[in-house]
Structure formats: structure tokens, C-alpha cells
Design an enzyme around this catalytic site. Structure first.
Site, PDB file in Angstrom:
ATOM      1  N   GLU A   1      45.658  39.288  49.274  1.00  0.00           N
ATOM      2  CA  GLU A   1      45.890  37.906  49.720  1.00  0.00           C
ATOM      3  C   GLU A   1      47.165  37.339  49.090  1.00  0.00           C
ATOM      4  O   GLU A   1      47.447  37.577  47.917  1.00  0.00           O
ATOM      5  CB  GLU A   1      44.727  37.001  49.292  1.00  0.00           C
TER       6      GLU A   1
ATOM      7  N   HIS B   1      40.041  36.036  40.834  1.00  0.00           N
ATOM      8  CA  HIS B   1      40.770  34.797  41.163  1.00  0.00           C
ATOM      9  C   HIS B   1      39.851  33.757  41.776  1.00  0.00           C
ATOM     10  O   HIS B   1      38.772  34.084  42.270  1.00  0.00           O
ATOM     11  CB  HIS B   1      41.916  35.098  42.133  1.00  0.00           C
TER      12      HIS B   1
ATOM     13  N   ARG C   1      31.751  38.519  44.193  1.00  0.00           N
ATOM     14  CA  ARG C   1      31.793  37.196  43.563  1.00  0.00           C
ATOM     15  C   ARG C   1      31.414  37.226  42.084  1.00  0.00           C
ATOM     16  O   ARG C   1      30.573  38.016  41.677  1.00  0.00           O
ATOM     17  CB  ARG C   1      30.888  36.230  44.313  1.00  0.00           C
TER      18      ARG C   1
ATOM     19  N   GLN D   1      36.292  35.399  42.492  1.00  0.00           N
ATOM     20  CA  GLN D   1      36.036  36.602  43.271  1.00  0.00           C
ATOM     21  C   GLN D   1      37.105  37.656  43.044  1.00  0.00           C
ATOM     22  O   GLN D   1      38.150  37.378  42.454  1.00  0.00           O
ATOM     23  CB  GLN D   1      36.019  36.245  44.758  1.00  0.00           C
TER      24      GLN D   1
HETATM   25 ZN   LIG Z   1      40.131  36.039  47.532  1.00  0.00          ZN
END
Ligand SMILES: [Zn+2]
Length: 408
Positions: A117, A251, A270, A90
Site C-alpha cells: 500500500e 501499520h 490484525r 495491521q
Molecule cells: Zn494496510
């Protein structure tokens, strides 16, 4: 105040006591209300105020968000993840793109926020992220005539350039190659992957990438994401090592346990290893195809105050767009009975993963140990003390602390 985290039982989670999430949750709820089921996956533990899984105040059972002041509402979601089966490949759009996507497709992109993230390994942790060096992709693809036939050997050859010759044109060729890959017809994909699968099975000695191919094939069949292992870096992180995923970086977390912090958003584009909807058009438009070395994706923590807080390492990703969070890891060695912990201006969330001690601040003392989750309100003070009895001193104390990032 002490919190109870929200557990998610997604099917990709580790089972029963194998799961770090399950062990933390069981230790957190000492009254025995949380019973670990050996056959159930425990994938995520959420610490924060996200509406899909708000943390509860241990004493009152009230939602955290309802008892703290508006400025103390976390701008982030703090998690523990225990992964048995890879998560989808994603990327997350930047703020501007997220706003536009949310306005256009509110059913798919549910909020206007970005989703940077940070993942810190708790155990050995495998992840895929960022495009490999182009020369590396080229040599990977040389092993597979199946892929060369589908993507075009001449096009592949154009990308065989070292890092310092990687320019806009070469990246566009790479984007087109990746685009051809993502747009393969199911029959082409099936044939290609099945041929590769047979070849790998027949190999007397299998490389770690071969092993990964087999594992992902076992879990996902002929999913296009399987072929991404030749395009994206595969990283093996040791406990304490971390990766930072900025906007548009492709990732996938593959296996292991980690602490994760992210800004509050659900925006995901995605690219494979999933039966869920893939927005290929948006993916190919946004995906960062610039190559990256595995080292450049890792986030090296720094000791900000070596004199006073030598055991506090802070993960500070080098991203000017990241304003929502920073995470520190505290590893207080055996024998240290008094240690300062810096609180965030708007409070912070502390998760304890080893050792025992007492938190002393301007509010009531709290005894913490493995599994404790504590919201440190700003009222508790700008700095708290971790105090340890003589019987606690033979153990190392380890905790993770998330807070809103200071303005840089
Ligand atoms: Zn992610």
C-alpha cells in the site's frame, strides 16, 4: 471516459462535508444524485474494478471492468480515505505467505495476493508504522513501570541497542516482547491501561503521545493496540508526503485524508484497535520487527522528466515485489496552459483534486475539475495534453494518476 467512484460509509470515516471523500463524491456527481448527509461517515472512495465496489462509467452506468479490454483491467485499487477514528493496526502478508494462508484458511484470507500500500497525504495525516528505533522503544518503556512489570524489565533492557548493533538475536528478543504484549490476558491489559490512563490524565502537561493515548483510549477502551504507540513509529505527514507499506510492516492510519493505492487483495492480519478477529499466531510469525526510522518509511517522489514534465512527481517505492502500481502527483502551477500527461501502457486512472482543464488525446476531449475521475484508456494515446483556458489559468491544477508500474 469519466467514472463514478464507489463510496464506503465505514463508521471510522469523517462525517458529512468534513470528509474529503464526501466532497469529492458530491463534486463528481454533478447531477445532484449524491447528497451529503451531515451525520453520515464517508470513509472511502474506490476507483477501479474491485468486485466489492466497482467504479461505474458516468455516461452508461456500466461497470468499468465490463467495458475495457482484459489487459486494461487495473492491477490495483485506487482510493481516497477520510479518517476520523483510527483503523486497525495491521500487516499484509507477502505473496508466498498469502498463497499459503489462502489455501489453509480461505474464509479469513480470501485471495492469494499480497497487498502493498502507498498512502499520500491530502491533508495533515497521522499514521503508525514500522517498529521504532530500539533505543527509542527502550526509553518509552522506561516511563511505564506497568509495562515493565508485565513484559520484564530485564528483557526490555536487552533490546536497548543502537541501530548498528541490532542483530537477529536482539530482534528475536523484541519479537518475544511484542508477543508477550499481544498475549496479555484481558484483566492484565485492563489493569495496566487503566493505571496508565489515570497517570496521563493527572499530568499537567501532556505530550503528543499522551494525547494520542487518550484519543485512542476514548475510541477503543483497553485495546492492546493502544500500547503499540510505544513500539511503532508515529508519523505526521504533510500534504504530498507519503508512506509505503511493504509486506509484514505493521501499520495503522490514525487520522486525516489521503490518496491510497494498493494491489487488489483483502488479506489483512490484525494486531489491535479493532473488535475484529486477530490472528495472533500469524501476526507474530510474520511481523517485521526490524527497526525503522520514520524517514525510511516515507516514499520521496521523483521528477522523472524535469524538462518536459517538471510538475509531475512519481512515487516509486523501493520494493522489487511491487509490480502492480505507481502513482504520480501533478501540480501544474497557475499560468501554464499546456501540459503533457503520460498515460500507462495499459491505461490509467486520473483523479482531479484542484483546478480545471481539458484533457486532449486520441479520443474525445474531456473537461475535468475538482472531483473528476477519468479512466484514460490506452487508445487515448501514450501522452495526453492538459489544456487550460485563460479563465482556468489563475488556479493551480492538481491531480493524482495511478497506473500499472513499468517493469524495472
Ligand atoms: Zn494496510
Amino acid at each position: 471516459m469519466e467514472l463514478i467512484g464507489h463510496v464506503k460509509n465505514y463508521e471510522w470515516g469523517k462525517l458529512g462535508d468534513e470528509s474529503y471523500v464526501a466532497r469529492i463524491a458530491a463534486a463528481n456527481q454533478t447531477d445532484g444524485t449524491f447528497v451529503v448527509d451531515a451525520n453520515k461517515p464517508y470513509a472511502e472512495l474506490w476507483m477501479g474494478t474491485h468486485c466489492s465496489g466497482p467504479s461505474l462509467v458516468k455516461q452508461s452506468g456500466l461497470e468499468l471492468g465490463s467495458v475495457i479490454r482484459p489487459q486494461e483491467q487495473p492491477t490495483y485499487l485506487f482510493k481516497v480515505l477520510s479518517i476520523q477514528k483510527a483503523l486497525s493496526i495491521q500487516l499484509h502478508p507477502n505473496k508466498m505467505e498469502a498463497t499459503a494462508l489462502h489455501a489453509k484458511f480461505p474464509d479469513i484470507y480470501k485471495d492469494p495476493n499480497h497487498k502493498p500500500e502507498l498512502a499520500i497525504a491530502l491533508t495533515e495525516f497521522k499514521a503508525m508504522c514500522g517498529f521504532r528505533r530500539y533505543t527509542d522503544i527502550y526509553s518509552q518503556l522506561q516511563n511505564w513501570p506497568e509495562l515493565q512489570a508485565l513484559l520484564g524489565a530485564d528483557e526490555i533492557a536487552k533490546t536497548n541497542v543502537p541501530e548498528d548493533e541490532e542483530n537477529y538475536e536482539v530482534r528475536e528478543v523484541m519479537r518475544n516482547l511484542y508477543s508477550s504484549l499481544m498475549n496479555l490476558e484481558p484483566e492484565q491489559l485492563e489493569k495496566c491501561i487503566s493505571s496508565m490512563h489515570n497517570k496521563i490524565l493527572a499530568k499537567p502537561e501532556k505530550s503528543s503521545l499522551d494525547q494520542l493515548f487518550l484519543e485512542l483510549h476514548n475510541d477503543f477502551g483497553s485495546d492492546v493496540g493502544l500500547l503499540s504507540i510505544y513500539f511503532l513509529n508515529v508519523l505526521d505527514l504533510q500534504p504530498g508526503q507519503s508512506i509505503y507499506l511493504a509486506a509484514n510492516v505493521p501499520h495503522a492510519y490514525i487520522r486525516g485524508d489521503c490518496v491510497e493505492c494498493m494491489s487488489c487483495s483483502d488479506n489483512v492480519v490484525r494486531a489491535g484497535l479493532t473488535p475484529k478477529f486477530k490472528d495472533i499466531e500469524t501476526l507474530l510469525r510474520l511481523v517485521e520487527v526490524k527497526s525503522a526510522s520514520p524517514e525510511s518509511l516515507m516514499c520521496e517522489p521523483i521528477v522523472k522528466d524535469p524538462k518536459r514534465q517538471p510538475y509531475t512527481r512519481t512515487y516509486c517505492p523501493n520494493d522489487p515485489w511491487l509490480l502492480e502500481f505507481s502513482v504520480s502527483m501533478l501540480t501544474v502551477p497557475p499560468g501554464v496552459n499546456d501540459y503533457p500527461i503520460t498515460n500507462g501502457i495499459n491505461g490509467s486512472i486520473l483523479l482531479v483534486t484542484a483546478g480545471k482543464g481539458t484533457l486532449r488525446g486520441n479520443v474525445k476531449n474531456i473537461t475535468v475539475q475538482f472531483g473528476s475521475i477519468v479512466f484514460l484508456s490506452s487508445e487515448a494515446g501514450a501522452e495526453l495534453q492538459l489544456w487550460r483556458n485563460s479563465e482556468d489559468l489563475n488556479e493551480e491544477f492538481v491531480a493524482y494518476l495511478a497506473m500499472q508500474r513499468e517493469k524495472v
